[in-house]
Design a protein around this motif. Sequence first.
Motif, PDB file in Angstrom:
ATOM      1  N   PHE A  16      84.800   7.526  31.999  1.00  0.00           N
ATOM      2  CA  PHE A  16      85.403   8.078  30.782  1.00  0.00           C
ATOM      3  C   PHE A  16      86.734   7.389  30.486  1.00  0.00           C
ATOM      4  O   PHE A  16      87.022   7.026  29.345  1.00  0.00           O
ATOM      5  CB  PHE A  16      85.616   9.585  30.916  1.00  0.00           C
ATOM      6  N   ALA A  17      87.563   7.229  31.500  1.00  0.00           N
ATOM      7  CA  ALA A  17      88.860   6.588  31.304  1.00  0.00           C
ATOM      8  C   ALA A  17      88.692   5.141  30.859  1.00  0.00           C
ATOM      9  O   ALA A  17      89.428   4.661  29.997  1.00  0.00           O
ATOM     10  CB  ALA A  17      89.677   6.655  32.592  1.00  0.00           C
ATOM     11  N   TYR A  18      87.720   4.467  31.428  1.00  0.00           N
ATOM     12  CA  TYR A  18      87.542   3.048  31.090  1.00  0.00           C
ATOM     13  C   TYR A  18      87.015   2.869  29.676  1.00  0.00           C
ATOM     14  O   TYR A  18      87.558   2.096  28.895  1.00  0.00           O
ATOM     15  CB  TYR A  18      86.593   2.380  32.094  1.00  0.00           C
ATOM     16  N   PHE A  19      85.960   3.592  29.324  1.00  0.00           N
ATOM     17  CA  PHE A  19      85.319   3.345  28.028  1.00  0.00           C
ATOM     18  C   PHE A  19      86.018   4.049  26.868  1.00  0.00           C
ATOM     19  O   PHE A  19      86.079   3.509  25.771  1.00  0.00           O
ATOM     20  CB  PHE A  19      83.846   3.754  28.083  1.00  0.00           C
ATOM     21  N   LEU A  20      86.567   5.227  27.073  1.00  0.00           N
ATOM     22  CA  LEU A  20      87.203   5.946  25.967  1.00  0.00           C
ATOM     23  C   LEU A  20      88.609   5.433  25.664  1.00  0.00           C
ATOM     24  O   LEU A  20      89.077   5.540  24.536  1.00  0.00           O
ATOM     25  CB  LEU A  20      87.245   7.447  26.261  1.00  0.00           C
ATOM     26  N   GLU A  21      89.298   4.901  26.654  1.00  0.00           N
ATOM     27  CA  GLU A  21      90.665   4.425  26.455  1.00  0.00           C
ATOM     28  C   GLU A  21      90.767   2.902  26.518  1.00  0.00           C
ATOM     29  O   GLU A  21      91.844   2.361  26.706  1.00  0.00           O
ATOM     30  CB  GLU A  21      91.576   5.043  27.526  1.00  0.00           C
ATOM     31  N   LYS A  22      89.657   2.234  26.366  1.00  0.00           N
ATOM     32  CA  LYS A  22      89.599   0.781  26.542  1.00  0.00           C
ATOM     33  C   LYS A  22      90.570   0.032  25.635  1.00  0.00           C
ATOM     34  O   LYS A  22      91.253  -0.879  26.069  1.00  0.00           O
ATOM     35  CB  LYS A  22      88.166   0.321  26.279  1.00  0.00           C
ATOM     36  N   LYS A  23      90.667   0.446  24.391  1.00  0.00           N
ATOM     37  CA  LYS A  23      91.489  -0.281  23.428  1.00  0.00           C
ATOM     38  C   LYS A  23      92.937   0.178  23.426  1.00  0.00           C
ATOM     39  O   LYS A  23      93.809  -0.530  22.934  1.00  0.00           O
ATOM     40  CB  LYS A  23      90.902  -0.124  22.028  1.00  0.00           C
TER      41      LYS A  23
ATOM     42  N   ALA B 150      98.073  -2.867  29.889  1.00  0.00           N
ATOM     43  CA  ALA B 150      97.581  -3.697  30.994  1.00  0.00           C
ATOM     44  C   ALA B 150      98.089  -3.118  32.313  1.00  0.00           C
ATOM     45  O   ALA B 150      99.227  -2.660  32.413  1.00  0.00           O
ATOM     46  CB  ALA B 150      98.066  -5.124  30.823  1.00  0.00           C
ATOM     47  N   ILE B 151      97.236  -3.149  33.322  1.00  0.00           N
ATOM     48  CA  ILE B 151      97.616  -2.583  34.614  1.00  0.00           C
ATOM     49  C   ILE B 151      98.191  -3.700  35.477  1.00  0.00           C
ATOM     50  O   ILE B 151      97.478  -4.612  35.894  1.00  0.00           O
ATOM     51  CB  ILE B 151      96.408  -1.927  35.296  1.00  0.00           C
ATOM     52  N   SER B 152      99.488  -3.609  35.728  1.00  0.00           N
ATOM     53  CA  SER B 152     100.164  -4.582  36.574  1.00  0.00           C
ATOM     54  C   SER B 152     100.252  -4.021  37.994  1.00  0.00           C
ATOM     55  O   SER B 152      99.936  -2.854  38.246  1.00  0.00           O
ATOM     56  CB  SER B 152     101.563  -4.870  36.032  1.00  0.00           C
ATOM     57  N   LEU B 153     100.717  -4.829  38.928  1.00  0.00           N
ATOM     58  CA  LEU B 153     100.867  -4.387  40.311  1.00  0.00           C
ATOM     59  C   LEU B 153     101.901  -3.264  40.401  1.00  0.00           C
ATOM     60  O   LEU B 153     101.699  -2.267  41.116  1.00  0.00           O
ATOM     61  CB  LEU B 153     101.269  -5.565  41.205  1.00  0.00           C
ATOM     62  N   ASN B 154     102.989  -3.395  39.661  1.00  0.00           N
ATOM     63  CA  ASN B 154     104.020  -2.358  39.648  1.00  0.00           C
ATOM     64  C   ASN B 154     103.460  -1.040  39.111  1.00  0.00           C
ATOM     65  O   ASN B 154     103.710   0.027  39.678  1.00  0.00           O
ATOM     66  CB  ASN B 154     105.209  -2.828  38.796  1.00  0.00           C
TER      67      ASN B 154
END
Length: 138
Positions: A68-75, A79-83
């Motif tokens: 759900f998190a991946y497909f519904l909030e995709k746009k 961006a997920i950084s290491l921090n």
Amino acid sequence: MADLGSASSRRMWCSIPERMQLHVAMLALQFGYAGFHVVSRAALNMGVSKLVFPVYRNIIALLLLLPFAYFLEKKERPAISLNFACQFFFLALVGITANQGFYLLGLENTSPTFASAIQNSVPAITFLMAAIFRQALL
């Protein structure tokens, strides 16, 4: 004001008004919490470790919520950084995992009924703390 009405009409599922959806979601959440209290107590009675149970619960939650998190909030997601990932990890470790660990420690010494009843007082206690600390800062 017209934009607000059109925004709320876009968020309706199955022609159920948004206000009703919120009430149904809140009711479902409360039933979910009550079920969790009973399942937790049953797991503790069967001998599941208090340290292992939150790990299982968090892994199951991750697997259920990730699509759900991946497909519904995709746009919309950043961006997920290491921090960013490290902050999420420590927040989860200190917030959710510690909460569940202390909850299971307390549940071992009390009943699921008491746990369900005391959980409803959390918003009131949070409000009182916010009011006290706001007055102290002013």
